[in-house]
Enzyme design. Structure first.
Site, PDB file in Angstrom:
ATOM      1  N   GLU A  12      -1.283  -8.710   5.110  1.00  0.00           N
ATOM      2  CA  GLU A  12      -1.061  -8.807   6.565  1.00  0.00           C
ATOM      3  C   GLU A  12      -2.361  -8.747   7.349  1.00  0.00           C
ATOM      4  O   GLU A  12      -2.371  -9.055   8.543  1.00  0.00           O
ATOM      5  CB  GLU A  12      -0.088  -7.703   7.021  1.00  0.00           C
ATOM      6  CG  GLU A  12      -0.656  -6.290   7.101  1.00  0.00           C
ATOM      7  CD  GLU A  12      -0.696  -5.535   5.775  1.00  0.00           C
ATOM      8  OE1 GLU A  12      -0.676  -6.185   4.702  1.00  0.00           O
ATOM      9  OE2 GLU A  12      -0.761  -4.282   5.795  1.00  0.00           O
ATOM     10  N   CYS A  46       0.843  -1.206   0.000  1.00  0.00           N
ATOM     11  CA  CYS A  46       0.000   0.000   0.000  1.00  0.00           C
ATOM     12  C   CYS A  46       0.877   1.256   0.000  1.00  0.00           C
ATOM     13  O   CYS A  46       1.543   1.528  -0.985  1.00  0.00           O
ATOM     14  CB  CYS A  46      -0.951  -0.050   1.187  1.00  0.00           C
ATOM     15  SG  CYS A  46      -2.359   1.053   1.012  1.00  0.00           S
ATOM     16  N   HIS A  63      -3.693  -5.757   1.260  1.00  0.00           N
ATOM     17  CA  HIS A  63      -3.091  -5.956   2.573  1.00  0.00           C
ATOM     18  C   HIS A  63      -3.084  -7.422   2.998  1.00  0.00           C
ATOM     19  O   HIS A  63      -3.935  -7.838   3.784  1.00  0.00           O
ATOM     20  CB  HIS A  63      -3.844  -5.134   3.619  1.00  0.00           C
ATOM     21  CG  HIS A  63      -3.609  -3.668   3.481  1.00  0.00           C
ATOM     22  ND1 HIS A  63      -2.434  -3.067   3.879  1.00  0.00           N
ATOM     23  CD2 HIS A  63      -4.386  -2.687   2.971  1.00  0.00           C
ATOM     24  CE1 HIS A  63      -2.507  -1.770   3.625  1.00  0.00           C
ATOM     25  NE2 HIS A  63      -3.677  -1.508   3.067  1.00  0.00           N
TER      26      HIS A  63
END
Ligand SMILES: Nc1ncnc2c1ncn2[C@@H]1O[C@H](COP(=O)(O)OP(=O)(O)O)[C@@H](O)[C@H]1O
Ligand SMILES: [Mg+2]
Lengths: 222, 81, 739, 81
Positions: free
Chosen positions: A198, A86, A196
């Site tokens: 994560e 990002c 994302h």
């Protein structure tokens, strides 16, 4: 695997990333403050998501000129894996470590939703634990993820298999060229993506599809 | 010395904001709009009094930070004041 | 620069929002005419927003304690024990007027303010929610306000890095000239590391931290003062601009500073910035405060004491630091690139003294500034008790299925996805139930337990019957938390009303507070923080009474949460709670039957029943017996069924056994009800347990198929329902594009 | 007709972007920078050939959409081309 997460003023997904790396690699990652001029000896350097410097001027622009950036460029030259997620992706582009730019989303709005990612190249250090063509779920959360580059660069990226991830099945949330979600540098050790992974690592997140990305690096550096 | 800097997108670079403004103006009933491009307008006040030096400094600022020369052009106006 | 000594005319007093008797009170207190700066300070401290002069008497009646309450009202936010040595700190606050003037920045700075309230106490914000009320969709300004407010809230929270996970959006003509933006934030801290605003110790440095001070938000008062100075153009009051980037730096710096042990007291600068924060710190600690304004970091030239004391520039903090730790503190400020300065010290003389260019601009008794604020027992008229509408006398639709298809796509009933997709609701990685559920749920970082949040109020109920409406708002919030499996812990409230000087409006405020108090006592759901916003009026017409309730609940194990979507075909659908077909003040009556002037009673709230039914449902959730749970509110059973079906893509066949007219059964808004599902084989034992607990329960149908079929109504396809539900808001917003 | 529109923040209105850029320029080693303000630069191409009419239309666009007149000023330059 030893890893480091670089923290800029305004980074805000660094805690998510530190947590994910620790959970998946079993080793506590370093948090590196942007004013440092050296990186610890690690196998993976991550530039996390957020709004470094408020995203003011251009996303990633001010962070890309920070003190730590020459060290990151040098590490990239040595073949250390660099991952930008990002805002991290935006910084890598602004720093010239990846080609192109991330412009304002075509819809002009910040978008937070789950999209489907298609693995275009499963032979990279960041995607080898996925199958080629595999489609997985991952959240995006950004206002500037609209990947743009000139036609020559685009042709090279596509031709060299450097578009590793694409938004699949009409889920492109930002209007990016060729539905590009994530790209590699020429050497294949620097990877930037808007989604994302994560935030997609535990049952709590709805699925664990993002783990394979980190496990890929883990395997690559083993 | 005051510098007024216009940063504009290069030709051929997609401009999602300009396009959106164009659409919005159309929706508001404005007709005959052929194109809209959005850029930035940055004003920098400098202590430097010397015009040449100021111009050189501003140019460097533009190249190093204010514009992304991959996609953007910039133009500078200098103003004593 | 504005002179400090000016003739205090009646106009000047009025322009500072002070009544003649209030001014007399000032003269009596200080025994002389106030300087301009002093007048400004009094006006800030004694306005409705800071002094709660119209509401205090009634707020005192609210229950504010409980076994889990660590800190109730009186600090920046309420603090509640969640076990394991941890606390949740939360509050809600309005930013209504600024959001109407400049929707984007007004809403953004509202979010910034409430986040600051939470991290000022040492908590890292983990959740943000917002309750939004807009004018009628067809009103020319509504779209612009919706677009700006949503982008402003998202822009601030997304950049700051807090997940925005829930809230409310409603439309009503009463908000045409006065939208409501109520922002809620919650943060986590260790229960033994909470920071308070009470200053301790004489002669200690008072430190200013954060963004520079400008002439932001110096409201009407400045217009009055401007005529005394030159360059009036330059001094015009300006809108506050939010800078989430600075706020994020401020958060990290404050948390680091607190961990270092250097902070003795801390207070954010919110409304009436430097004035309120400095006076509160001193007064609470029984200390005087002396400020040297020449030291305040300023963004603009030539700011007067008056302007600096009233500035509402954002992203600023005031703290008392341990002088022995000044160097450590400085290193932290420098690391985060924040402006800071020692701008004063604590004293032992209980005076609030302000200097500029060496001159004393204000010298006031600090305790009296707060304690002696006027307090009113305003006249009030109780709202007349409305008549109850019988189910039989509510007009029936030609087809209940077709009515549902319309209901689900109405402005007040449709999906809010267009709004919450602009909010980063996933950041921090702990979101277990995001926007769109009954309550939002997050996991407590690195723990098993979870926290649930919900904001609720039904203004049309409050208008018809403030007491029942107040009760209902608390009950609905409690029910929403229960529906995800959480134990409701405590609430914050945001009381939005019209002009309290009108006895009818004051009656609404009194009634709602009474209802809120009753419900929170009965449900052991104490009020730990809150905010009052009055004078929400345009052209003499008040908004609907809107006492927003923000509740927090605890889940021992976040994996046990319940969610709305059906999970499988062929499961039993059971309606928990009693259905009497109450259509008075219902969405059906207003929007489908066209009775927008409905004056009948809202659904009554039986708090004992509410508690009994909810406790039963929560026990069943925690025992793992239920596959899906949804509480019933606006639109009743049929709307809830549709939402469960749309969310899952699984239909349902429903056949009620009832003597009620079908539309009253389907759309009645009786309270204390839930829809639950479970595997067919478990239904019988569930019914037995319900009977044993004295909880009414009825098997009303089975999940499955691609339609929603209600016996006696035309079946509707889920696709059609989904399109109607998802369609309205994006289509509405697309009509007038905004940048 | 081509309109070049500068949209700038009113005096006294906080400019977080300008502040961040100022900080970044300082960090890059530029000295003597007294202030930086960031605004927008919008270029609109109009079919309209009449100068007065074009000016009126652009002014209306600015008030209705391009500038937020609560916090921003705008200035327009018109150009035949
Ligand atoms: N409606 C209410 N119910 C309970 N407490 C309230 C209410 N309104 C305000 N309070 C409490 O009064 C105190 C002062 O409120 P406020 O001035 O809004 O806080 P701040 O100064 O942090 O903005 C806070 O502790 C708040 O929680
Ligand atoms: Mg506060």
């Amino acid at each position: 695997m030893k890893s480091a997460v670089v923290v800029f003023p305004g980074s805000n997904r660094e805690r998510d990333m530190l947590y994910a790396l620790e959970l998946i690699t079993g080793v506590k990652p370093h948090a590196v403050w942007h004013t440092e001029r050296d990186l610890p000896d690690v196998d993976l350097v991550v530039l996390p998501g957020g709004f470094s410097y408020g995203d003011y001027l251009r996303t990633g622009a001010i962070a890309a000129r920070g003190n730590i950036m020459p060290a990151i460029a040098k590490a990239a030259d040595r073949g250390v894996r660099i991952l930008g997620v990002c805002n991290g992706f935006q910084i890598l582009c602004e720093a010239g470590l990846l080609p192109g730019v991330l412009m304002r989303n075509a819809g002009l709005k910040f978008v937070c939703r789950h999209v489907k990612l298609q693995v275009v190249n499963a032979e990279t250090d960041f995607t080898r634990k996925y199958e080629r063509g595999q489609v997985w779920n991952c959240p995006v959360a950004h206002g500037d993820g609209n990947y743009f580059t000139d036609t020559d660069t685009l042709a090279r990226l596509e031709g060299e298999g450097r578009v590793a991830l694409r938004y699949a099945e009409g889920t492109n949330p930002n209007g990016s060229l060729n539905d590009i979600a994530g790209i590699l540098n020429e050497r294949g050790n620097v990877f930037g993506l808007m989604p994302h992974p994560e935030n997609m690592i535990e049952p709590l997140n709805g699925a664990t599809d993002g783990r394979a990305l980190f496990e890929s690096v883990l395997e690559a550096v083993a | 010395m005051k510098a007024r800097i216009k940063v504009t997108l290069k030709n051929g670079v997609l401009d999602p904001q300009g396009k959106a403004i164009e659409g919005a103006l159309g929706a508001l009933g404005f007709s005959g709009i052929e194109s809209v491009r959005q850029g930035k307008f940055i004003e920098v006040e400098l202590a430097e009094k010397d015009r040449t030096k100021a111009a050189a400094a501003i140019d460097e600022m533009c190249r190093k930070l204010l514009a992304n020369t991959v996609i953007e052009n910039y133009a500078v106006e200098l103003d004593e004041k | 620069m504005i002179p400090n000594v000016v003739p205090v005319t009646p106009e000047l007093i009025a322009e500072h929002g002070l009544k003649p008797d209030e001014y007399q009170r000032i003269l009596d207190l200080i025994g002389r005419e106030p300087t301009l700066t002093e007048l400004g300070i009094f006006s800030a401290m004694w306005n409705e927003h800071c002094s709660y002069k119209s509401s205090k008497k009634w707020l005192r009646t609210l229950p504010t304690t409980g076994p889990r309450v660590i800190c109730g009202p009186g600090e920046n936010a309420g603090v509640v024990d969640i076990g394991d040595g941890q606390a949740i700190i939360f509050k809600m606050e309005s930013h209504n007027h600024p959001s109407y003037i400049e929707p984007h920045e007004g809403a953004a700075t509202g979010v910034g303010g409430i986040l600051r309230d939470v991290f000022t106490m040492g908590a890292r914000p983990v959740a943000a929610l917002n309750a939004l009320r807009f004018g009628a969709p067809e009103h020319p300004r509504t779209r612009h306000i919706v677009s700006g407010v949503v982008a402003g809230i998202g822009g601030y929270g997304n950049s700051f890095g807090v997940p925005t996970i829930g809230g409310e959006v409603n439309f009503d003509p009463s908000y045409n000239g006065n939208c409501l933006v109520n922002a809620f934030a919650a943060g986590l801290a260790d229960a033994d590391k909470i920071f308070y605003s009470e200053a301790k110790g004489v002669g200690l440095p008072i430190v200013y931290l954060g963004s520079k001070t400008g002439r932001d938000g110096i409201h009407g008062a400045t217009m009055a003062s401007a005529e005394f100075g030159e360059g009036t153009e330059e001094k015009r009051p300006t809108v506050q601009i939010g800078d989430p980037f600075s706020e994020k730096l401020l958060l990290e710096a404050c948390l680091e500073l607190m961990a270092s042990g250097a902070v003795i007291a801390i207070q954010d600068m919110g409304a009436a910035g430097l004035t309120c924060s400095a006076v509160e710190m001193g007064a609470k600690g029984n200390l005087g405060v002396e400020l040297d304004l020449d030291k305040v970091p300023c963004r603009e030239d030539g700011m007067s004491a008056y302007e600096m004391m009233l500035s509402e520039s954002q992203e600023r903090m005031l703290m008392v630091l341990d002088p022995a730790r000044e160097k450590d503190a400085e290193a932290i400020f420098v690391k985060w690139g924040l402006d800071f300065a020692i701008i004063g010290k604590t004293t032992d003389d209980l005076r609030f003294r302000v200097r500029r260019h060496g001159d004393v601009m204000a010298d006031l008794p600090i305790k009296e500034l707060g304690d002696q604020a006027p307090e009113y027992d305003r006249p009030w008229i109780a709202t007349a008790k409305p008549e109850t509408l019988s189910p039989a006398s509510a007009p029936a639709p030609s087809d209940v299925g077709e009515a549902l298809a319309r209901l689900i796509g109405l402005p007040d009933m449709c999906s809010r996805r267009w709004v919450w997709e602009q909010y980063d609701h996933l950041i921090q990685g702990n979101t277990a139930v995001g926007p769109g559920g009954d309550a939002a749920v997050i996991r407590v970082e690195r723990q098993k337990k979870g926290l649930a949040f919900s904001l609720d109020v039904t203004p049309r109920y409050c208008a018809a019957d403030p007491v029942e409406g107040g009760k209902q708002a608390v009950a609905e919030c409690w029910r929403n938390l229960t529906a995800v499996g959480a134990e409701p812990l405590a609430i914050t409230d945001n009381l939005n009303f019209g002009n309290p000087e009108k006895p009818e409006i004051m009656g609404q405020l009194v009634g709602c507070i009474q209802g809120i108090g009753e419900a929170s006592r009965a449900l052991d759901f104490p009020v730990v923080s809150g905010n009052v916003s009055l004078y929400n009026e345009t052209n003499g017409k008040g908004i609907l009474p809107t006492p927003t309730i923000g509740g927090v609940g605890l889940l021992p194990d976040v994996a046990q949460r319940a969610t709305i979507p059906f999970k499988a075909e062929g499961e039993a659908i059971i309606l928990v709670g009693e259905t009497k077909g109450h259509l008075g003040q219902s969405i059906y009556l207003r929007d489908i039957a066209g009775k927008s002037d409905d004056k009948s009673a809202p659904p009554p709230v039986n708090l004992a029943v509410e508690r009994r039914n909810g406790d039963f449902v929560r026990t069943e959730i925690r025992a793992g017996n239920l596959t899906a749970v949804h509480d019933l509110s606006d639109g009743g059973v049929f709307v809830a069924l549709a939402e469960m079906a749309i969310a899952s893509g699984i239909g349902a066949r429903v056949k009620p056994e009832t003597a009620l007219p079908l539309h009253a059964w389907a759309f009645g808004e009786d309270q204390a009800r839930y829809l639950v599902t479970m595997p067919e084989k478990d239904a019988e034992s569930f019914m037995a347990r319900a009977a044993q607990a004295g909880v009414p329960a009825a098997r009303i149908g089975v999940t499955g198929g691609s339609e929603l079929t209600l016996a006696g109504a035309t079946p509707i396809s889920l696709v059609e329902l989904g399109v109607a539900h998802e369609g309205w808001l994006p289509a509405y917003m697309a009509e007038g594009a905004e940048l």
